[in-house]
Design a protein around this motif. Structure first.
Motif, mmCIF file in Angstrom:
data_model
loop_
_atom_site.group_PDB
_atom_site.id
_atom_site.type_symbol
_atom_site.label_atom_id
_atom_site.label_comp_id
_atom_site.label_asym_id
_atom_site.label_seq_id
_atom_site.Cartn_x
_atom_site.Cartn_y
_atom_site.Cartn_z
ATOM 1 N N GLY A 112 0.887 -0.972 0.226
ATOM 2 C CA GLY A 112 -0.270 0.016 0.233
ATOM 3 C C GLY A 112 0.942 1.238 -0.216
ATOM 4 O O GLY A 112 0.354 2.465 0.057
ATOM 5 N N GLN A 113 2.040 1.395 0.068
ATOM 6 C CA GLN A 113 2.821 2.280 -0.467
ATOM 7 C C GLN A 113 4.086 2.542 -1.416
ATOM 8 O O GLN A 113 4.443 1.382 -1.641
ATOM 9 C CB GLN A 113 3.804 1.854 0.841
ATOM 10 N N GLU A 114 3.989 3.914 -1.743
ATOM 11 C CA GLU A 114 5.074 4.586 -2.833
ATOM 12 C C GLU A 114 5.595 5.372 -2.291
ATOM 13 O O GLU A 114 4.987 6.256 -1.647
ATOM 14 C CB GLU A 114 3.742 4.305 -4.100
ATOM 15 N N ASP B 116 6.596 8.951 -2.498
ATOM 16 C CA ASP B 116 5.967 10.265 -2.933
ATOM 17 C C ASP B 116 5.742 11.051 -4.116
ATOM 18 O O ASP B 116 7.040 11.161 -4.482
ATOM 19 C CB ASP B 116 6.417 11.436 -1.864
ATOM 20 N N THR C 1 5.420 7.888 3.379
ATOM 21 C CA THR C 1 4.269 8.157 3.696
ATOM 22 C C THR C 1 4.054 9.944 4.540
ATOM 23 O O THR C 1 4.020 9.428 5.372
ATOM 24 C CB THR C 1 3.652 7.277 3.747
ATOM 25 N N PRO D 65 -4.719 10.691 1.935
ATOM 26 C CA PRO D 65 -3.601 9.402 1.258
ATOM 27 C C PRO D 65 -3.066 9.016 2.518
ATOM 28 O O PRO D 65 -2.986 8.215 1.591
ATOM 29 C CB PRO D 65 -3.006 10.824 0.536
ATOM 30 N N THR D 66 -2.948 9.831 3.179
ATOM 31 C CA THR D 66 -2.317 9.039 4.311
ATOM 32 C C THR D 66 -2.802 7.732 4.734
ATOM 33 O O THR D 66 -2.640 6.703 5.275
ATOM 34 C CB THR D 66 -1.783 9.961 5.882
ATOM 35 N N THR E 283 -5.547 6.297 3.195
ATOM 36 C CA THR E 283 -5.394 5.216 2.275
ATOM 37 C C THR E 283 -4.509 4.239 2.086
ATOM 38 O O THR E 283 -4.932 3.415 1.852
ATOM 39 C CB THR E 283 -5.618 6.323 0.514
ATOM 40 N N ALA E 284 -2.858 4.660 2.395
ATOM 41 C CA ALA E 284 -2.043 3.889 2.455
ATOM 42 C C ALA E 284 -1.781 3.442 3.561
ATOM 43 O O ALA E 284 -1.873 1.596 3.160
ATOM 44 C CB ALA E 284 -1.085 4.890 2.324
ATOM 45 N N ASN F 254 -2.377 -0.930 2.521
ATOM 46 C CA ASN F 254 -1.360 -1.854 4.082
ATOM 47 C C ASN F 254 -2.348 -2.923 5.019
ATOM 48 O O ASN F 254 -1.431 -4.235 5.167
ATOM 49 C CB ASN F 254 -0.722 -0.696 4.814
ATOM 50 N N LEU G 74 1.098 3.192 10.319
ATOM 51 C CA LEU G 74 1.742 2.964 9.477
ATOM 52 C C LEU G 74 3.676 2.715 9.654
ATOM 53 O O LEU G 74 4.141 1.273 9.667
ATOM 54 C CB LEU G 74 1.922 3.897 8.224
#
Length: 379
Positions: free
Chosen positions: A11-13, A15, A23, A50-51, A53-54, A58, A239
């Motif tokens: 779930g993390q890419e 930025d 994130t 967005p935080t 969502t990640a 996850n 996270l």
């Protein structure tokens, strides 16, 4: 992808603007739109962030779920699930249940027409007898809080399906590292993320995961409509905590096993509740559906009195007397007067939760210090 890799990467890419590995904390309440209704997937922070969502992606990955929704607390997650039901619906749950869950069931939702039946879920025949054509939800908690009772998830799921009921598993005590209810057929999995997942006693949060888009749509509608959402700072902290979940859980399990064995052999301890013992009820089920047996332990002293229990709790130095569990630090509590005070005494005693029961959340400190602390406190 293996669990440890998912914990760190799912779930993390990086930025897209700066390339930041972590994130970012999107501390905003709203988002710019190019024209009315035209935006980049985010319009208002109650609906999306967005935080968050990640984090949701996850956690869903860790539970082998397609969908995930985060809430401002574990009770917020429980509340959202109950809000998908209708007046007159029946819910079957375990009689050995977290006090806060029992309270919201009986003190709030019974007033709105939901009917709750509490049974010993280790006895599958009792579960079967409690089910009816009006049963819409079966609420499983395993291991249970605080008796560490083990419920056969797959067997109860199959019973629920026989009457068309959905199942939800409160997986807080096990964490996704030790147990994955979705793999055993559960319709939903929920967590008090506050506990093992966040792992550092600095966040309050809840989670609901599912594989059915219709269930996720309902949960998402409640999440947005009722607004019990976590803030981006809390999502960031979780996270960060998740990245060491697998490492922490192994240490919790290592320490928990040694503490459980120490207590079982102590002459002043009457009984220890820990799923790893061969004589623990449903131990074979625990072996089948859990990776390891966890760091949660309850025990009763030979002097089976509240006064004796209080004395031990007050004498502890490394274990902290406090509510909650799952943090890196070891905690001790008295369920009858703390986490389960909302359950009537008669019902507590029926489930085995006596006034002298002590619950331990074994942390990741050096085991020698934990054993020495218990030795000095018990005497």
């Amino acid at each position: 992808m293996k669990f440890g890799t998912k914990a760190i990467h799912a779930g993390q890419e990086p930025d897209p603007t700066t390339g930041a590995i972590m994130t970012p904390i999107y501390q905003t309440s709203t988002y710019a739109q190019a024209s009315p209704g035209q935006h980049k997937g985010y319009e208002y922070a109650r609906t999306q962030n967005p935080t968050r969502t990640a984090l949701e992606a996850n956690l869903a990955a860790l539970e082998n779920a397609q969908f995930g929704r985060c809430f401002s607390s574990g009770m917020g997650a429980t509340d959202a699930i109950l809000k998908t039901l209708e007046p007159g619906d029946e819910i079957v749950s375990t009689n050995d249940l977290y006090g806060g869950t029992y309270r919201i069931f009986t003190k709030i939702y019974e007033r709105y027409g939901l009917k709750f039946t509490f049974v010993n879920m280790q006895d599958l025949e009792s579960v079967k007898k409690a089910l009816s054509p009006k049963t819409r939800l079966v609420w499983i908690e395993t291991p249970t809080n605080p008796m560490m009772s083990i419920v056969d998830i797959r067997a109860v799921v199959n019973l629920a399906k026989s009457v068309g009921a959905k199942t939800v598993v409160d997986n807080t005590f096990a964490s996704p590292y030790l147990q994955n209810p979705m793999d055993m057929g559960a319709d939903m999995v929920m967590h008090s993320v506050t506990k093992y997942i966040a792992g550092h006693s600095d966040v309050v949060m809840g989670f609901v995961g599912s594989n059915d888009p219709k269930i996720d749509e309902l949960i998402g509608f409640v999440q947005n409509s009722s607004g019990a959402i976590p803030g981006p700072q809390d999502c960031f902290l979780v996270l960060r905590g998740i990245k060491t979940l697998h490492v922490r859980m192994d240490r919790h399990c290592d320490n928990g096993e040694q503490v459980a064995k120490y207590l079982k052999n102590h002459p002043k301890v009457k009984h220890v509740y820990w799923p790893g013992f061969e004589d623990h009820a449903n131990h074979e089920v625990a072996k089948k559906q859990m990776k390891r047996f966890g760091g949660m332990i309850s025990f009763v002293l030979a002097d089976d009195s509240q006064a004796a229990a209080f004395k031990v709790l007050e004498n502890l130095k490394v274990f902290t007397l406090a509510e909650s569990l799952g943090g890196v630090e070891s905690l001790a509590g008295h369920p009858a007067s703390m986490t389960h005070a909302s359950i009537p005494r008669e019902q507590r005693l029926e489930a085995g939760l006596t006034d002298s029961l002590i619950r331990l959340s074994v942390g990741i400190e050096d085991i020698e210090d934990l054993i020495e602390d218990l030795k000095n406190a018990i005497g």
